[in-house]
Design an enzyme around this catalytic site. Structure first.
Site, mmCIF file in Angstrom:
data_model
loop_
_atom_site.group_PDB
_atom_site.id
_atom_site.type_symbol
_atom_site.label_atom_id
_atom_site.label_comp_id
_atom_site.label_asym_id
_atom_site.label_seq_id
_atom_site.Cartn_x
_atom_site.Cartn_y
_atom_site.Cartn_z
ATOM 1 N N THR A 101 0.858 -1.187 0.000
ATOM 2 C CA THR A 101 0.000 0.000 0.000
ATOM 3 C C THR A 101 0.892 1.233 0.000
ATOM 4 O O THR A 101 1.586 1.514 0.975
ATOM 5 C CB THR A 101 -0.921 0.015 1.225
ATOM 6 O OG1 THR A 101 -1.760 -1.143 1.187
ATOM 7 C CG2 THR A 101 -1.797 1.248 1.232
ATOM 8 N N LYS A 179 -7.634 1.665 -3.086
ATOM 9 C CA LYS A 179 -7.259 1.180 -1.752
ATOM 10 C C LYS A 179 -7.351 2.317 -0.732
ATOM 11 O O LYS A 179 -7.794 2.114 0.412
ATOM 12 C CB LYS A 179 -5.837 0.615 -1.782
ATOM 13 C CG LYS A 179 -5.299 0.101 -0.443
ATOM 14 C CD LYS A 179 -6.013 -1.141 0.038
ATOM 15 C CE LYS A 179 -5.542 -1.609 1.414
ATOM 16 N NZ LYS A 179 -4.183 -2.179 1.405
#
Length: 420
Positions: A101, A179
């Site tokens: 991420t 995300k």
């Protein structure tokens, strides 16, 4: 005979990364593991995988490099270090799959830098969601973006690791944007779970009964149902470290500043995560946020699982706690989906993703359509004026206990801003 599966170099054998690498290995992919720590590599070798001492060594025969490190700060030297970095060891036309991420801007910078050194190397932006258990089972949600031909080329690997593989339109960086939006919900809902259960304990309620009741009411979220059992029984966890959600939330708040877009409720949660990390709790489960709500009675939620409370003692009811949860989740839907549109993400796709992932809540499912039609304003929610009154009254009752309502107070300000 079926074609042999491509060799995968896997960098980052942490809680999720190890499960992902092991699942690929068990699915017939030749996998070369690499980590800065030797214990997970020793374990991976014992399981039958190959290991390498440097990223450059790991990628020598690999068609794919999956990067599952914790941060972009770790990813950059892993790829570009002049001595051990992978970039100069990658074979022609290899593919880097960035599963970590990271900020969308980092993906852009990575593509530019690769273009200067190795323009032949493909890059896929592919953050994942689901936790260590789903990583090991190959049932992650994966948000993949990049050139269509590159995604086609990597589909065998991506599909092996996921039960829900989303191809995000818009090119590189789209996966990381999706995300981020999901993690707005996750970050808010984790913090609200602690606020709600800390309040139940402070009010003297039986915390087991409070949880059982709240999880079947409108204020429930996936994170509440998932995290609270560990608060009630510490032998069940831990689930996920504060460092992880703190890092994700920091990416979102930094990106929102770059866009000049306010995220007041998430920013409140971000301060709680920062305070928790600075207190030395970063490696602990994110339920440790309870300590910020119960600074003198850390274990009160656990201690009251068998309590026989007097429901009149504090004046706080399950209905009050549910109202606070609903209010925070409403504010989260408003700001997250507004930011989603600002980032040019398909809102219908985002609804599908959040509905089936850890960021989901009953409020998200129930109010999405109304709020979408009302440009994500809280004013579009049916009965919102009456709810705001109820929300404000519950906050007033809790204030008499001198209990902190970080998330609820921030959400109430959003109600005032939207409704006047």
């Amino acid at each position: 005979m079926p074609a042999s599966k491509p060799t995968v170099a896997f960098a980052g054998l942490g809680a999720m990364g190890y499960g992902m690498a092991a699942h690929l290995l068990n699915s017939g992919f030749p996998v070369v593991g690499y980590d800065v720590y030797s214990p997970p590599m020793d374990r991976f070798a014992a399981q039958g995988g190959a290991v390498a001492q440097t990223p450059r060594e790991a990628v020598k025969e690999a068609e794919f490099l999956i990067c599952m490190v914790a941060t972009s700060v770790q990813a950059t030297p892993l790829i570009f270090d002049k001595i051990i970095g992978a970039v100069q060891g990658l074979r022609s036309d290899a593919t880097i799959i960035m599963c970590a991420t990271v900020a969308p801007v980092y993906i852009e910078e990575l593509r530019k830098r690769l273009g200067e050194i190795r323009p032949d190397v493909r890059l896929i932006d592919s953050p994942v969601s689901g936790g260590a258990g789903r990583a090991a089972d190959g049932t992650l949600s994966i948000f993949a973006s990049g050139e269509e031909t590159h995604l086609d080329h990597a589909s065998l690997v991506l599909e092996c690791m996921s039960s829900k593989l989303y191809r995000i339109a818009g090119g590189l960086g789209g996966g990381s944007k999706v995300k981020m939006i999901h993690q707005i919900f996750a970050g808010v809902n984790i913090a609200m779970a602690s606020e709600a259960m800390g309040l139940a304990a402070t009010a003297g309620l039986n915390t087991r009964e409070a949880f059982d009741e709240l999880r079947i009411r409108d204020g429930n979220s996936w994170m509440f149902s998932n995290r609270v059992p560990y608060m009630l029984d510490p032998t069940l966890g831990p689930y996920s470290a504060i460092d992880i959600i703190a890092k994700d939330v920091a990416i979102i708040t930094k990106t929102s500043k770059e866009y000049g877009f306010p995220l007041p409720v998430l920013s409140t949660a971000a301060q709680l995560y920062i305070l928790s990390v600075s207190s030395g709790w970063g490696k602990e489960d994110d339920c440790a946020l309870l300590r910020l709500y119960l600074p003198r009675q850390f274990d009160l939620v656990h201690e009251l699982v068998n309590a026989s409370p007097d429901p009149r003692a504090s004046g706080i009811t399950i209905g009050d706690i549910e109202t606070l949860m609903m209010g925070v989740h409403l504010a989260a839907v408003s700001e997250a989906m507004s930011f989603c549109e600002r980032l040019s993400i398909d809102v219908d796709l985002m609804f599908e993703i959040v509905s089936n992932a850890a960021g989901s809540s009953n409020i998200f499912l129930e109010t999405f359509a109304d709020m979408r039609n009302g440009a994500w304003s809280l004013i579009a929610v049916k009965g919102i004026d009456q709810f705001r009154r109820r929300f404000s009254e519950s906050i007033d009752r809790v204030s008499e206990l001198q209990y902190p309502l970080f998330m609820s107070s921030a959400a109430l300000q959003e109600f005032h801003r939207h409704l006047g």
